[in-house]
Design an enzyme around this catalytic site. Structure first.
Site, PDB file in Angstrom:
ATOM      1  N   ARG A   1      -7.222   7.108  12.806  1.00 36.27           N
ATOM      2  CA  ARG A   1      -7.410   5.830  12.094  1.00 36.27           C
ATOM      3  C   ARG A   1      -8.148   6.077  10.774  1.00 36.27           C
ATOM      4  O   ARG A   1      -7.931   5.397   9.783  1.00 36.27           O
ATOM      5  CB  ARG A   1      -8.165   4.810  12.951  1.00 36.27           C
ATOM      6  CG  ARG A   1      -8.583   3.546  12.163  1.00 36.27           C
ATOM      7  CD  ARG A   1      -8.695   2.293  13.000  1.00 36.27           C
ATOM      8  NE  ARG A   1      -9.433   2.475  14.221  1.00 36.27           N
ATOM      9  CZ  ARG A   1     -10.783   2.500  14.301  1.00 36.27           C
ATOM     10  NH1 ARG A   1     -11.527   2.362  13.243  1.00 36.27           N
ATOM     11  NH2 ARG A   1     -11.363   2.663  15.469  1.00 36.27           N
TER      12      ARG A   1
ATOM     13  N   TYR B   1       1.996 -10.225  -7.305  1.00 38.61           N
ATOM     14  CA  TYR B   1       2.802 -10.270  -6.079  1.00 38.61           C
ATOM     15  C   TYR B   1       2.268 -11.420  -5.201  1.00 38.61           C
ATOM     16  O   TYR B   1       1.051 -11.565  -5.044  1.00 38.61           O
ATOM     17  CB  TYR B   1       2.694  -8.930  -5.355  1.00 38.61           C
ATOM     18  CG  TYR B   1       3.316  -8.959  -3.985  1.00 38.61           C
ATOM     19  CD1 TYR B   1       4.686  -9.183  -3.827  1.00 38.61           C
ATOM     20  CD2 TYR B   1       2.543  -8.770  -2.853  1.00 38.61           C
ATOM     21  CE1 TYR B   1       5.247  -9.230  -2.566  1.00 38.61           C
ATOM     22  CE2 TYR B   1       3.107  -8.809  -1.585  1.00 38.61           C
ATOM     23  CZ  TYR B   1       4.462  -9.048  -1.463  1.00 38.61           C
ATOM     24  OH  TYR B   1       5.019  -9.093  -0.215  1.00 38.61           O
TER      25      TYR B   1
ATOM     26  N   ASP C   1      -2.441  -3.006  -9.817  1.00 38.91           N
ATOM     27  CA  ASP C   1      -1.374  -2.731  -8.877  1.00 38.91           C
ATOM     28  C   ASP C   1      -0.282  -2.035  -9.695  1.00 38.91           C
ATOM     29  O   ASP C   1       0.403  -2.660 -10.497  1.00 38.91           O
ATOM     30  CB  ASP C   1      -0.881  -4.055  -8.256  1.00 38.91           C
ATOM     31  CG  ASP C   1       0.201  -3.829  -7.209  1.00 38.91           C
ATOM     32  OD1 ASP C   1       0.913  -2.815  -7.303  1.00 38.91           O
ATOM     33  OD2 ASP C   1       0.337  -4.684  -6.318  1.00 38.91           O
TER      34      ASP C   1
ATOM     35  N   LYS D   1       7.652   1.099  -2.194  1.00 36.52           N
ATOM     36  CA  LYS D   1       8.611   0.950  -3.290  1.00 36.52           C
ATOM     37  C   LYS D   1       8.942   2.328  -3.904  1.00 36.52           C
ATOM     38  O   LYS D   1       9.523   3.141  -3.240  1.00 36.52           O
ATOM     39  CB  LYS D   1       8.040  -0.029  -4.328  1.00 36.52           C
ATOM     40  CG  LYS D   1       7.488  -1.332  -3.714  1.00 36.52           C
ATOM     41  CD  LYS D   1       8.552  -2.129  -3.010  1.00 36.52           C
ATOM     42  CE  LYS D   1       8.141  -3.476  -2.469  1.00 36.52           C
ATOM     43  NZ  LYS D   1       6.888  -3.620  -1.782  1.00 36.52           N
TER      44      LYS D   1
HETATM   45  C1  LIG Z   1       3.668  -5.377  -6.672  1.00 37.07           C
HETATM   46  C2  LIG Z   1       3.513  -5.392  -5.190  1.00 37.07           C
HETATM   47  N1  LIG Z   1       2.294  -5.198  -4.658  1.00 37.07           N
HETATM   48  C3  LIG Z   1       2.101  -5.214  -3.313  1.00 37.07           C
HETATM   49  C4  LIG Z   1       3.146  -5.457  -2.456  1.00 37.07           C
HETATM   50  C5  LIG Z   1       2.900  -5.475  -0.961  1.00 37.07           C
HETATM   51  O1  LIG Z   1       3.318  -4.254  -0.428  1.00 37.07           O
HETATM   52  P1  LIG Z   1       3.825  -4.069   1.090  1.00 37.07           P
HETATM   53  O2  LIG Z   1       5.092  -4.843   1.233  1.00 37.07           O
HETATM   54  O3  LIG Z   1       4.004  -2.571   1.182  1.00 37.07           O
HETATM   55  O4  LIG Z   1       2.737  -4.582   1.962  1.00 37.07           O
HETATM   56  C6  LIG Z   1       4.435  -5.655  -2.957  1.00 37.07           C
HETATM   57  C7  LIG Z   1       5.563  -5.925  -2.041  1.00 37.07           C
HETATM   58  O5  LIG Z   1       6.622  -6.338  -2.442  1.00 37.07           O
HETATM   59  C8  LIG Z   1       4.616  -5.627  -4.370  1.00 37.07           C
HETATM   60  O6  LIG Z   1       5.824  -5.843  -4.923  1.00 37.07           O
END
Ligand SMILES: Cc1ncc(COP(=O)(O)O)c(C=O)c1O
Length: 401
Positions: free
Chosen positions: A60, A113, A183, A208
């Site tokens: 973990r 997001y 991000d 992604k």
């Molecule tokens: C820019 C961005 N940040 C965070 C996330 C969240 O990631 P996860 O789906 O791996 O939890 C996404 C998901 O689409 C995203 O596009």
């Protein structure tokens, strides 16, 4: 070789973070499928638990396959440390639950997001954190205060692909002693390294482009050692969204080709944007690589390629739906950054929970479609998009494209 600064990004993408496996000499990083690790003696166990000795004792908190992924990502972002999580949202929640306390303020540059804004508004706010939305980086100066703890941005933003000036964000945060968080999912370190612009924490949905093949969910955060130790010991240990070794293996494998894939995504997206702009069915083609994109100048300074996302404005929801239903090579699915091309209608899928007012404020119009351009032959993708656009009625004469 992870600390060797003389190697180029492309070489580090292949080699950084791992070498021959110390116990077997395995060339590919093994998948350490184990929950626990024997520590040999009571005395060593005590030292490991007290943090007086480096080593693995429970997956973990840390696992050798996961650790290799963390080291590779930290190296590519040009930051000293990284911690992996079970998803991008696991990373978002760990950052907030570790670093925020009641009375703190968070400012985000919209849009983010939807899951991140959802977490800030629906979880962080419950614990006495005030959340402010800034329309762009110019609005930050009026919102920052000594209570600001985090300033959170994405660039390019989803789904309109706005570009946020990272140096400006870093200055706004530094001015009040806050931390800046980027991000970097859409750009990846192959195109933008936020730390070079003064950003403190860089996070990813590894799901992604880092993975790149649409076969694993994960997240990761990179930054200074003291912050990342806190993140591991609080956000990972107590919240527990730990990345599994199988997923870490897939991300390690994917990241070896990250620079090659990103070059192909950028080339395909630019070719597509240039080929379709001006089509009679389109009210606008949004791509930071086009010279008339409002963020083009900052993107040229900040990015070494303009990314693999292209958004198209078709004017109405009906036109957008007809268009996506007409695509054959683009799979209608959320997510992005896979080698295969994907498309979605953000207002009815990824962003639907925002509600009508916020959708319009953030420019997520009913006619907007997002394309995640894969690494297929650009000519085939362009044919597919043009064929689907030809099925959509032309824009009124008054619309300037
Ligand atoms: C820019 C961005 N940040 C965070 C996330 C969240 O990631 P996860 O789906 O791996 O939890 C996404 C998901 O689409 C995203 O596009």
């Amino acid at each position: 070789m992870s600390d060797n600064p003389i190697f180029s990004f492309r070489t580090r993408a292949v080699h950084a973070g791992h070498g021959l496996d110390p116990s077997t000499g395995a060339h590919a990083t093994p998948i350490y499928a184990t929950s626990t690790f024997g520590y040999g003696s009571a005395e060593r166990g005590e030292r490991l638990f007290a943090g007086q000795e480096d080593g693995y004792f429970y997956s973990r908190l840390s696992n050798p396959t996961v650790r290799a992924f963390e080291r590779k990502l930290a190296d590519l972002e040009g930051l000293p440390e990284a911690v992996a999580f079970a998803s991008g949202m696991g990373a978002v929640s760990a950052i907030c639950l570790t670093l925020l306390q009641p009375g703190d303020e968070v400012i985000f540059v919209a849009p983010l997001y939807g899951g991140t804004t959802g977490f800030l508004h629906e979880v962080a706010a419950k614990f006495g954190v005030t959340v402010h939305e800034a329309a762009d980086e110019d609005a930050l100066d009026a919102l920052v205060s000594p209570k600001t703890r985090l300033i959170w941005v994405e660039t390019p933003t989803n789904p309109r692909l706005n570009i946020v000036d990272l140096a400006r964000v870093a200055r706004a945060a530094q001015g009040v002693g806050a931390l800046s968080v980027v991000d970097n999912t859409f750009s990846t370190p192959a195109l933008t390294r936020p730390a070079e612009h003064g950003i403190d924490l860089v996070m990813h949905s590894a799901t992604k482009y880092l993975g790149g093949h649409g076969d694993a969910i994960g997240g990761v955060v990179a930054g200074r050692e003291d912050l990342l130790t806190e993140l591991r010991l609080v956000g990972l240990r107590h919240v527990g969204a730990s990345l599994g070794p199988f997923e870490a293996y897939l991300f390690l494998r994917g990241m070896k080709t990250l620079p090659l894939r990103m070059a192909a995504h950028c080339e395909g997206a630019l070719a597509l944007a240039q080929a379709v702009r001006g089509h009679p069915a389109l009210a606008a083609t949004l791509y930071p690589g086009l010279s008339d994109h409002p963020g083009h100048e900052v993107a040229t300074r900040q990015m070494s390629g303009f990314g693999g996302l292209v958004s198209l404005e078709l004017g109405t929801r009906a036109a957008a739906m007809t268009f996506v239903d007409g695509l054959k090579l683009f799979t209608q699915a959320v997510s992005l950054g896979d080698v295969e091309s994907l498309t979605c209608h953000p207002a009815s899928t990824t962003h639907a929970l925002l509600g009508d007012e916020a959708l319009l404020r953030q420019g997520v119009t009913p006619g907007l479609v997002r394309l995640s351009v894969g690494i297929e032959d650009a000519a085939d993708l362009i044919d597919d998009v043009l064929r689907a656009l030809d099925q959509v009625p032309a824009q009124p004469e008054t619309v300037s494209r």
